[in-house]
Every structure is written in structure tokens, then in C-alpha cells.
Design a protein around this motif. Structure first.
Motif, mmCIF file in Angstrom:
data_model
loop_
_atom_site.group_PDB
_atom_site.id
_atom_site.type_symbol
_atom_site.label_atom_id
_atom_site.label_comp_id
_atom_site.label_asym_id
_atom_site.label_seq_id
_atom_site.Cartn_x
_atom_site.Cartn_y
_atom_site.Cartn_z
ATOM 1 N N UNK A 168 0.828 -1.214 0.000
ATOM 2 C CA UNK A 168 0.000 0.000 0.000
ATOM 3 C C UNK A 168 0.861 1.264 0.000
ATOM 4 N N UNK A 169 2.168 1.117 -0.209
ATOM 5 C CA UNK A 169 3.073 2.266 -0.157
ATOM 6 C C UNK A 169 3.270 2.930 -1.508
ATOM 7 N N UNK A 170 2.709 2.331 -2.558
ATOM 8 C CA UNK A 170 2.997 2.805 -3.907
ATOM 9 C C UNK A 170 1.717 3.219 -4.623
ATOM 10 N N UNK A 171 1.848 4.244 -5.458
ATOM 11 C CA UNK A 171 0.736 4.605 -6.336
ATOM 12 C C UNK A 171 0.521 3.534 -7.394
ATOM 13 N N UNK A 172 1.572 2.839 -7.747
ATOM 14 C CA UNK A 172 1.476 1.760 -8.720
ATOM 15 C C UNK A 172 2.827 1.096 -8.890
ATOM 16 N N UNK A 173 2.812 -0.179 -9.269
ATOM 17 C CA UNK A 173 4.036 -0.927 -9.564
ATOM 18 C C UNK A 173 3.933 -1.465 -10.977
ATOM 19 N N UNK A 174 5.004 -1.346 -11.740
ATOM 20 C CA UNK A 174 5.053 -1.838 -13.111
ATOM 21 C C UNK A 174 6.282 -2.708 -13.279
ATOM 22 N N UNK A 175 6.183 -3.679 -14.180
ATOM 23 C CA UNK A 175 7.285 -4.608 -14.408
ATOM 24 C C UNK A 175 7.619 -4.659 -15.891
ATOM 25 N N UNK A 176 8.871 -4.942 -16.194
ATOM 26 C CA UNK A 176 9.300 -5.086 -17.592
ATOM 27 C C UNK A 176 10.564 -5.919 -17.635
ATOM 28 N N UNK A 177 10.792 -6.554 -18.769
ATOM 29 C CA UNK A 177 12.001 -7.345 -18.957
ATOM 30 C C UNK A 177 13.141 -6.433 -19.390
ATOM 31 N N UNK A 178 14.340 -6.977 -19.344
ATOM 32 C CA UNK A 178 15.465 -6.283 -19.958
ATOM 33 C C UNK A 178 15.255 -6.300 -21.474
ATOM 34 N N UNK A 179 15.953 -5.435 -22.204
ATOM 35 C CA UNK A 179 15.747 -5.344 -23.639
ATOM 36 C C UNK A 179 16.132 -6.659 -24.310
ATOM 37 N N UNK A 180 15.328 -7.090 -25.268
ATOM 38 C CA UNK A 180 15.530 -8.364 -25.954
ATOM 39 C C UNK A 180 15.472 -8.143 -27.458
ATOM 40 N N UNK A 181 16.123 -9.031 -28.191
ATOM 41 C CA UNK A 181 16.151 -8.937 -29.655
ATOM 42 C C UNK A 181 15.010 -9.749 -30.253
ATOM 43 N N UNK A 182 14.328 -9.147 -31.221
ATOM 44 C CA UNK A 182 13.238 -9.806 -31.931
ATOM 45 C C UNK A 182 13.424 -9.570 -33.424
ATOM 46 N N UNK A 183 12.977 -10.537 -34.204
ATOM 47 C CA UNK A 183 12.992 -10.368 -35.651
ATOM 48 C C UNK A 183 11.816 -9.511 -36.083
ATOM 49 N N UNK A 184 12.097 -8.308 -36.600
ATOM 50 C CA UNK A 184 11.042 -7.358 -36.943
ATOM 51 C C UNK A 184 10.905 -7.244 -38.462
ATOM 52 N N UNK A 185 9.676 -7.307 -38.945
ATOM 53 C CA UNK A 185 9.365 -7.072 -40.360
ATOM 54 C C UNK A 185 8.127 -6.199 -40.431
ATOM 55 N N UNK A 186 8.197 -5.146 -41.234
ATOM 56 C CA UNK A 186 7.069 -4.218 -41.316
ATOM 57 C C UNK A 186 5.927 -4.753 -42.163
ATOM 58 N N UNK A 187 6.195 -5.810 -42.942
ATOM 59 C CA UNK A 187 5.129 -6.399 -43.767
ATOM 60 C C UNK A 187 5.444 -7.862 -44.021
ATOM 61 N N UNK A 188 4.438 -8.606 -44.427
ATOM 62 C CA UNK A 188 4.615 -10.024 -44.719
ATOM 63 C C UNK A 188 5.527 -10.201 -45.930
ATOM 64 N N UNK A 189 6.434 -11.162 -45.847
ATOM 65 C CA UNK A 189 7.366 -11.416 -46.933
ATOM 66 C C UNK A 189 8.660 -10.631 -46.840
ATOM 67 N N UNK A 190 8.727 -9.644 -45.945
ATOM 68 C CA UNK A 190 9.940 -8.858 -45.790
ATOM 69 C C UNK A 190 10.941 -9.618 -44.930
ATOM 70 N N UNK A 191 12.240 -9.469 -45.252
ATOM 71 C CA UNK A 191 13.278 -10.130 -44.473
ATOM 72 C C UNK A 191 13.352 -9.503 -43.085
ATOM 73 N N UNK A 192 13.170 -10.285 -42.017
ATOM 74 C CA UNK A 192 13.193 -9.710 -40.658
ATOM 75 C C UNK A 192 14.570 -9.139 -40.304
ATOM 76 N N UNK A 193 14.549 -8.077 -39.503
ATOM 77 C CA UNK A 193 15.768 -7.475 -38.979
ATOM 78 C C UNK A 193 15.704 -7.500 -37.457
ATOM 79 N N UNK A 194 16.849 -7.705 -36.837
ATOM 80 C CA UNK A 194 16.889 -7.760 -35.385
ATOM 81 C C UNK A 194 16.687 -6.361 -34.800
#
Length: 398
Positions: A168-194
Motif C-alpha cells: 500500500x506504499x505505492x501509487x502503482x508498480x510496473x514490471x518489464x524485462x530487460x531489452x531483448x532482440x526480436x525479428x522485426x518485419x514491417x510487412x509479410x514477406x519482408x526479411x526480418x531485422x533484429x
């Protein structure tokens, strides 16, 4: 009442500063007018012209003295003195250009080195988080006698839920992971980039007081069912570099590790993440962790021994860190009794951002302290050199 007064006085002050010659001429004309009136009054009484002028001047107290009094009443004398001192300094420096160049070079080198060292120390240790009221943000650390400094601030998702729901000491608590690498593609068929992203609890933006620049942040429903809501909030720099700052990006679908995510928002420019070194490209709900983990072991959302989360919160007004630490100590003790297999010997504590950085990277903290001390020494040496030059010049002139 005060505003009404300043509404009339301020234009007079500004006019005295920016139209000084005109005001001085008006002042001179007004005083001369009063002097002539006094002289005419004395002459009308039969007094000689010279004696009348003498008496009128004495009655006014002297023209120059009266001018000084009226200038002081305008309360802009400081500006006139400042400009006069500035003109004198410029003329003096112009007479000895070589000496001036040497002093400027000495101070420039000292101040430049000082600024560079302080900027590095600021980036490593002192810079506050880019969130609303960063001094109120603290880190809740799950600690153990056998934990290293790097891992002592991490918690499991079940532990995070217990800390959040039972404290009850906090207005709110939030959690998150450390930064992680994901294969990102802006559209289907595009080569993913980390690309680097964070898995965050749904209330992270609200607890940190961060309002998205576009769209929205995560809602409560997206923080309840594992693997259901594939939505993503883009970092501001990533949005500009990957999508050219396109404001119609909301609702567009992208691929992260082959999973289709819907873009729901863009973080503001000032929010660069919660790490002083790394800026994430996007933020995803922590409920998507099981689908993105690509492992057959127990879900990280259910494994109390899987401590990979950073937990940050905002203290309530009037609650001290000591009070929050005492409350978390009680909660950690109850968790140790309830889950002896995963929580044996574990405690919980609260640290400010500065204390966390010092605890996590003591070598960086020592380096930052050394840089600050070195910066002060460099600036002191530069000032001593300039003082020596001035003393030598004064002795030569004497």
C-alpha cells in the motif's frame, strides 16, 4: 491589485531601458522647465537675475543630483550600470588583444574539459529517468545473499503480482524485462531485422506518467490473458526511422518473430526507455511472453523461480523509502513461508534510481565520481592560471 500596478509601471521601465536617450532628454527638459519657473518666480519678487538663478538651483538641490534621484526612482539603474561596465570591459579587452585571447583560451579549455567530464558522469550516473516526477520513482528489488549485483534487482512475475497487490506504499508498480532482440518485419514477406524491444506490464506507461504521442497505451484487458493480445507501442525514434514518422501507422500490422502484431501507439519523443544506455524500439504486453519465449519449459508468467523482471514503482505522497522497505520486508517474509522452494532466503528492498545504479554498477559509479573530481580540479587549475596571469599583469602595470 499588484497586476494593475505592474501594467502601468512595466512600460515605463521598458521605455527607460530601450529608449534611454529620449527619456534622458525628456528628464533634462522637465528639470530645466522647473528651473526657469523658479527663476521667473524669484525675478518677479525683484531679485537680481543671477541671484534668482542661484536661489532656484539651490531650491531644486542641483540639476545633476535631482537627475540621479529620478533615475533611481525608475529602478533601472542596474541596467545602465551593467551596460556601462560591459562597454568598459570590451574596450579594455580591445586594448590588450593578446592577453584577452590567452585568458579566453585558458578558460575555454578548462570549461570544455569540465563540461565533457560532467556530461559523461551525467550519462553514467546522474541523469534522471525521462518520466513524470522521476524523483518519486523507485525500484523494488528481490534480494538474496547469493545474488550478484546484476541480478539482485530482478523479480519473477508471480512475485511482482504479490508485491503489487499486497503493498500500500505505492501509487502503482510496473514490471518489464530487460531489452531483448526480436525479428522485426514491417510487412509479410519482408526479411526480418533484429530490433530491441521490451515486454512490459500493461500499466507501465500510466505508472511512469507517460502519454503516447499517437494512439494509446495498453489497456487492462491486454494485461490479463496470456498470448491473446498481440499489440505493440513503437518507440518514437524507431517510428521515425522505420515509418518516416507516418501518423497513419496506427492500426498497421507488423511481424515480430513471425507473430502478427497490431500497432496501437507511439511513445513520446522525451520517453527513451528506463535504461540510461539502451533505447528500445518498441514495447509489447508482458502477456505475450509465453508465445515469444520459444521454449517448452514452464511459462515464465507462472514460474516463481524465473526472475527476469525489473520492477519499478512510484511512492505515494508522504510515504518514505524506509516505510516502503519495511512493508516489502513483511511481504517477502510471507512469500518465503508460502513458497519455501523458490523464495527461501529471499528478501525485498526499495532503492532510488541513483542508489540502484551505484549498486548495480559500482565501477561505473566510482568512475563517475572520479570524473567529477577531475572536472573540479581542471576547472580550479584553469581559474588559478587566469588569476596568475591577472596578478602578473597587475604587477607589471604597477
Amino acid at each position: 491589485m499588484r497586476w494593475e500596478r505592474w501594467r502601468h509601471v512595466l512600460p515605463l521601465h521598458l521605455r527607460s531601458i530601450f529608449r534611454r536617450n529620449t527619456v534622458e532628454q525628456e528628464l533634462d527638459d522637465e528639470l530645466r522647465f522647473h528651473l526657469e519657473c523658479k527663476i521667473e518666480e524669484q525675478v518677479s519678487r525683484g531679485i537680481d537675475q543671477g541671484e534668482a538663478r542661484y536661489r532656484a538651483s539651490r531650491a531644486l538641490g542641483g540639476l545633476e543630483q535631482r537627475k540621479e534621484e529620478m533615475r533611481d526612482m525608475r529602478r533601472v539603474r542596474w541596467f545602465s550600470d551593467f551596460t556601462a561596465d560591459l562597454r568598459y570591459a570590451v574596450r579594455a579587452m580591445g586594448h590588450s588583444k593578446a592577453f584577452t585571447a590567452l585568458v579566453v583560451l585558458t578558460l575555454g579549455l578548462g570549461i570544455g574539459a569540465n563540461s565533457a567530464m560532467f556530461s559523461l558522469a551525467d550519462a553514467m550516473l546522474l541523469r534522471p529517468l525521462p518520466v513524470l516526477r522521476p524523483s518519486e520513482v523507485v525500484t523494488i528489488s528481490s534480494v538474496s545473499p547469493n545474488s550478484s549485483a546484476e541480478s539482485s534487482g530482478l523479480a519473477s512475475y508471480p512475485d511482482y503480482l504479490d508485491f503489487r497487490n499486497k503493498s500500500s506504499s505505492f501509487e502503482g508498480l510496473a514490471a518489464f524485462t530487460d531489452i531483448r532482440s526480436f525479428g522485426f518485419a514491417s510487412r509479410s514477406g519482408e526479411l526480418p531485422k533484429l530490433k530491441g524491444g521490451l515486454l512490459v506490464s500493461g500499466n507501465l506507461f500510466r505508472v511512469m506518467g507517460v502519454e503516447p504521442e499517437l494512439g494509446r497505451d495498453f489497456i487492462a484487458e491486454e494485461d490479463r490473458v496470456p498470448g491473446r493480445d498481440a499489440v505493440v507501442v513503437l518507440g518514437n525514434e524507431f517510428w521515425k526511422s522505420q515509418f518516416n514518422g507516418d501518423r497513419s501507422v496506427i492500426g498497421r500490422h507488423v511481424l515480430l518473430d513471425g507473430i502478427e502484431f497490431s500497432i496501437i501507439g507511439v511513445a513520446p519523443k522525451k520517453f527513451t526507455g528506463l535504461d540510461q544506455y539502451i533505447r528500445p524500439d518498441f514495447y509489447m504486453p508482458i502477456m505475450m511472453w509465453p508465445r515469444l519465449a520459444a521454449t517448452s519449459k514452464q511459462s515464465p508468467l507462472d514460474d516463481r523461480a524465473d526472475r527476469e523482471l525489473i520492477v519499478k514503482g512510484r511512492l505515494k505522497r508522504g510515504v518514505s523509502i524506509g516505510q516502503a522497505r519495511a512493508e516489502l520486508h513483511v511481504i517477502a517474509a510471507s512469500l518465503e513461508r508460502a513458497y519455501p522452494k523458490s523464495n527461501r532466503g529471499r528478501d525485498a528492498t526499495v532503492r532510488t534510481e541513483f542508489a540502484l545504479r551505484v549498486h548495480t554498477d559500482p565501477s561505473d559509479a566510482a568512475l563517475a565520481g572520479m570524473l567529477l573530481a577531475l572536472a573540479a580540479a581542471v576547472l580550479l587549475i584553469a581559474c588559478a592560471n587566469v588569476a596568475g596571469l591577472l596578478l602578473g599583469r597587475a604587477r607589471k602595470r604597477s
